[in-house]
Design an enzyme around this catalytic site. Sequence first.
Site, PDB file in Angstrom:
ATOM      1  N   TYR A 157      43.931  45.532  28.937  1.00  0.00           N
ATOM      2  CA  TYR A 157      45.366  45.727  29.127  1.00  0.00           C
ATOM      3  C   TYR A 157      46.161  45.369  27.866  1.00  0.00           C
ATOM      4  O   TYR A 157      47.382  45.524  27.848  1.00  0.00           O
ATOM      5  CB  TYR A 157      45.884  44.846  30.266  1.00  0.00           C
ATOM      6  CG  TYR A 157      45.601  45.378  31.644  1.00  0.00           C
ATOM      7  CD1 TYR A 157      44.303  45.535  32.088  1.00  0.00           C
ATOM      8  CD2 TYR A 157      46.631  45.713  32.521  1.00  0.00           C
ATOM      9  CE1 TYR A 157      44.030  46.009  33.351  1.00  0.00           C
ATOM     10  CE2 TYR A 157      46.366  46.189  33.786  1.00  0.00           C
ATOM     11  CZ  TYR A 157      45.065  46.342  34.198  1.00  0.00           C
ATOM     12  OH  TYR A 157      44.804  46.813  35.455  1.00  0.00           O
ATOM     13  N   LYS A 227      31.993  40.237  34.534  1.00  0.00           N
ATOM     14  CA  LYS A 227      30.908  41.219  34.426  1.00  0.00           C
ATOM     15  C   LYS A 227      30.122  40.857  33.156  1.00  0.00           C
ATOM     16  O   LYS A 227      29.878  41.694  32.283  1.00  0.00           O
ATOM     17  CB  LYS A 227      31.549  42.614  34.361  1.00  0.00           C
ATOM     18  CG  LYS A 227      30.635  43.754  34.582  1.00  0.00           C
ATOM     19  CD  LYS A 227      30.128  43.902  35.999  1.00  0.00           C
ATOM     20  CE  LYS A 227      29.100  45.024  36.020  1.00  0.00           C
ATOM     21  NZ  LYS A 227      28.054  44.879  37.010  1.00  0.00           N
ATOM     22  N   ASP A 281      31.101  43.142  40.495  1.00  0.00           N
ATOM     23  CA  ASP A 281      30.701  44.158  41.475  1.00  0.00           C
ATOM     24  C   ASP A 281      30.233  43.491  42.770  1.00  0.00           C
ATOM     25  O   ASP A 281      30.622  43.890  43.872  1.00  0.00           O
ATOM     26  CB  ASP A 281      29.632  45.095  40.901  1.00  0.00           C
ATOM     27  CG  ASP A 281      28.527  44.371  40.159  1.00  0.00           C
ATOM     28  OD1 ASP A 281      28.696  43.178  39.825  1.00  0.00           O
ATOM     29  OD2 ASP A 281      27.468  44.983  39.914  1.00  0.00           O
ATOM     30  N   ASP A 305      42.924  42.888  38.954  1.00  0.00           N
ATOM     31  CA  ASP A 305      43.726  43.981  39.499  1.00  0.00           C
ATOM     32  C   ASP A 305      42.971  44.665  40.632  1.00  0.00           C
ATOM     33  O   ASP A 305      43.492  44.871  41.728  1.00  0.00           O
ATOM     34  CB  ASP A 305      44.033  44.975  38.369  1.00  0.00           C
ATOM     35  CG  ASP A 305      45.298  45.771  38.640  1.00  0.00           C
ATOM     36  OD1 ASP A 305      46.021  45.435  39.597  1.00  0.00           O
ATOM     37  OD2 ASP A 305      45.566  46.729  37.896  1.00  0.00           O
TER      38      ASP A 305
END
Length: 418
Positions: A157, A227, A281, A305
């Site tokens: 972002y 991740k 995930d 988000d």
Amino acid sequence: MAYTVEPPAEGRRITYDEGSGELRVPNNPVIPIIYGDGIGTDVGPAARRVLDAAAEATGRRVAWMRVYAGEAARDWYGENLPSETVDAIREHRVAIKGPLTTPVGSGFRSLNVALRQTLDLYANVRPTYHLDGVPSPVKHPEHMDMVTFRENTEDVYAGIEWEAGTDGAEELRRFVEEELGCTGVIHDGPVGVGLKPITEFGTKRLVREAIDYALEHGRDTVTLVHKGNIMKYTEGAFRDWGYEVAEREYGDEVITEDTLWEERDGELPAEAVVVNDRLADNMLQQVLTRTENYDVLATPNLNGDYLSDACGAQVGGLGVAPGANFGEGRCLAEPVHGSAPKYAGQDKVNPTALILSGRIMLDFLGWSDAADLVRDGVEATIQDRTVTYDLHRNIDGGEKVSTSEFAELVAEKIRGMG
Ligand code: NAP
């Protein structure tokens, strides 16, 4: 024509003492409000009505200062994010905003992201909890009670990206291939490129906020969601720096999950917060299948988000999902949802998300009595089954009301409770 917004004369300014970290809040604070684009003009006045009722019921009054961004600002100022608006929010420290539209692909960058970065609002906090009576697609929506702390200033972002075909994109490709020796990875032909900065500074201050919150609110766990198995030096670093904060700065108040099992056989010391980590995930299914096991989530920008929307879907969806951005002695409350242009101006959508964002703001002011009234007023109105279209479609036999009617019903409940 130049347009200048003045703070209302009947209000006083909130101040902040950097030494003690204390906010000084008068009984009549000036609070800037941006209604926002699309449905912002529906939910903005509705939220204001409810927050006014809660303030009045507890012997206070908010001196609202309407400021402009997005489409409304383009009409007045000829620009999307006038410096006057940013300055008002900076000076008055606490503000609330509705959604702002961001074009996809081309056009201007997100005004929401620009506001968060300019004011260094580094933690986007999204509490997700169930209000009794809100319809849900899961069997036990009451198990959902999580607070997501999403890093708000970096990650993909950060806005460091180049469009395919530009000099920047080609220069970066050349640098990556020739200088860094990463050949055979980027396919030939046009390529868009973005950078994903995750810093020790940004990670640590976010994780501190999450741990502090867990300690102050008696929560059991803080989960670092990343991740890092794939993005080792960005998301993996987020995990490592997160654990470093927990281990080095919090002493016995915090214990990591590994230590818990290695040294204590899973036995939890009284009142300690457990810090653990999960891959993003996996976490998206954990919040659905093991909802009760999670409390506070600390995440890089993008994961947060996705995750907070997924959590919100279990307890009523975007119409009821609140949020707020925090910086040093600052709060900018805003709902999770966007400007839903197809419903703009129809007095139709659910104002609850913005109302409950206002509740977070009231808590930040130290007005927890008013904040509780807001929550109770919303819940009582939903329990009466007088709800907007989004909840009505999943409730048997309820009464569908408009945005403004819903807000007035909540305000009435609050006046009855105060
Ligand atoms: P959106 O505006 O959040 O709307 C998506 C859907 O969510 C709506 O069609 C509606 O679903 C439901 N919804 C959203 N707000 C609701 C409310 N108050 N009450 C009831 N239902 C509500 O998402 P989007 O269409 O992806 O984005 C539109 C624009 O908003 C984009 O320009 C985006 O960039 C911007 N945006 C801004 C912010 C922000 O200002 N912080 C955040 C996200 C997106 P149903 O039609 O199924 O009822």
